[in-house]
Design a protein around this motif. Structure first.
Motif, mmCIF file in Angstrom:
data_model
loop_
_atom_site.group_PDB
_atom_site.id
_atom_site.type_symbol
_atom_site.label_atom_id
_atom_site.label_comp_id
_atom_site.label_asym_id
_atom_site.label_seq_id
_atom_site.Cartn_x
_atom_site.Cartn_y
_atom_site.Cartn_z
ATOM 1 N N PRO A 89 -3.546 2.913 8.220
ATOM 2 C CA PRO A 89 -2.935 3.102 9.539
ATOM 3 C C PRO A 89 -1.993 1.948 9.868
ATOM 4 N N ALA A 90 -0.813 2.277 10.382
ATOM 5 C CA ALA A 90 0.191 1.287 10.778
ATOM 6 C C ALA A 90 0.599 0.378 9.622
ATOM 7 N N ASN A 91 0.410 0.850 8.379
ATOM 8 C CA ASN A 91 0.749 0.045 7.197
ATOM 9 C C ASN A 91 0.059 -1.308 7.205
ATOM 10 N N ASP A 92 -1.161 -1.358 7.736
ATOM 11 C CA ASP A 92 -1.839 -2.646 7.929
ATOM 12 C C ASP A 92 -3.304 -2.565 7.493
ATOM 13 N N PRO A 93 -3.576 -2.736 6.195
ATOM 14 C CA PRO A 93 -4.964 -2.757 5.739
ATOM 15 C C PRO A 93 -5.685 -3.996 6.244
ATOM 16 N N THR A 94 -6.976 -3.890 6.451
ATOM 17 C CA THR A 94 -7.766 -5.037 6.879
ATOM 18 C C THR A 94 -8.048 -5.949 5.684
ATOM 19 N N ALA A 152 0.856 -1.187 0.000
ATOM 20 C CA ALA A 152 0.000 0.000 0.000
ATOM 21 C C ALA A 152 0.893 1.239 0.000
ATOM 22 N N PRO A 153 0.352 2.395 -0.365
ATOM 23 C CA PRO A 153 1.149 3.623 -0.345
ATOM 24 C C PRO A 153 1.621 3.973 1.064
ATOM 25 N N ALA A 154 2.791 4.603 1.152
ATOM 26 C CA ALA A 154 3.302 5.095 2.428
ATOM 27 C C ALA A 154 2.623 6.418 2.773
ATOM 28 N N ALA A 155 2.367 6.625 4.049
ATOM 29 C CA ALA A 155 1.608 7.800 4.484
ATOM 30 C C ALA A 155 2.244 9.107 4.037
ATOM 31 N N HIS A 156 3.567 9.213 4.161
ATOM 32 C CA HIS A 156 4.254 10.456 3.813
ATOM 33 C C HIS A 156 5.088 10.308 2.546
ATOM 34 N N GLY A 157 4.878 9.190 1.831
ATOM 35 C CA GLY A 157 5.518 8.978 0.542
ATOM 36 C C GLY A 157 4.493 9.171 -0.558
ATOM 37 N N ALA A 158 3.956 8.049 -1.065
ATOM 38 C CA ALA A 158 2.987 8.136 -2.158
ATOM 39 C C ALA A 158 1.711 8.862 -1.763
#
Length: 254
Positions: A138-143, A78-84
């Motif tokens: 959040p936390a790089n962890d999609p459900t 998934a995209p990074a919060a402060h990257g993509a």
């Protein structure tokens, strides 16, 4: 921007209706189907990292990026919060992307070694980067539900590009991709093949599609800073991906 899908059913409908890659890439950023992800990506765009406080965050779903005729697809999670999520382009604007695109440049897939912004002049040849989940989670962890909702975008992307090789970054991305492929009609063995750096797995999909999955440790800092993934290791995976895609092309022509 026009209103986009707000449910899993709508995602499946608009993804299937996309006549080409440009249409798919245009509809992805309009998606609002996962309330938790919508709230998080937009919150990050307001509560910015200090280093980027003067920038306007993309804060929307991120489409794939690269050559529309790519034989090799590189898939993260998934995209990074402060990257993509900030720049609007996959693997752009963070250390992971720096590591990945430098390797692509060394191996002839990219015209430059850096990826800082969507308008920085980077172009990719014979490769495209994408993810099973298009919003920063959040936390790089999609459900599981979020992965399933987003899956039709990747399924349609695969049917439009028909890559010969998919380089899968990391164990989480590997499992997410296998789940997505199975839900999109691909034959995925049970039990699910385990991830490993350098592992190769051939899968068959709708319409006679065939693709080789090639595992690679993720380009995250926890791997690159510790030496678990070195530049030479990543270069070797990309070189192997090129060789496998060339071999598949020769087989098609033969």
């Amino acid at each position: 921007m026009t209103d986009g899908p707000t449910s899993a059913d709508e995602v499946a409908r608009v993804a299937a209706a996309a006549p080409d890659l440009a249409a798919l890439d245009a509809v992805v950023p309009t998606c609002r189907a996962c309330p938790r992800l919508v709230a998080w990506r937009e919150l990050v765009g307001v509560e910015k990292r200090a280093a980027f406080r003067d920038e306007t965050y993309w804060a929307r779903p991120v489409p794939g990026f690269g050559d529309p005729d790519a034989a090799v697809l590189v898939v993260g999670l998934a995209p990074a919060a402060h990257g993509a999520n900030r720049t609007g382009r996959m693997f752009t604007g963070d250390r992971s992307g720096d590591f990945l695109f430098a390797a692509m440049h060394r191996t002839g897939f990219a015209n430059q070694a850096t990826s800082t912004a969507a308008d920085d002049g980077l172009t990719l040849t014979d490769v495209r980067v994408t993810a099973p989940v298009r919003c920063a989670p959040p936390a790089n962890d999609p459900t599981l539900e979020e992965r399933r909702t987003c899956g039709p975008y990747l399924g349609r992307e695969l049917s439009l590009i028909r890559p010969r090789v998919i380089v899968v970054l990391g164990a989480f991305g590997w499992q997410a991709l296998l789940t997505t492929l199975a839900e999109q009609g691909w034959h995925v063995p049970r039990p699910r093949p385990r991830f490993g750096h350098g592992v190769e797995l051939t899968l068959h999909g709708p319409g006679g599609a065939e693709v080789v999955l090639l595992g690679c440790f993720h380009v995250s800092q926890q791997n690159t800073f510790t030496g678990k993934l070195t530049p030479d290791m990543l270069d070797a995976v990309l070189i192997r991906a090129r060789a496998l895609s060339s071999r598949a092309e020769e087989s098609d022509l033969g």
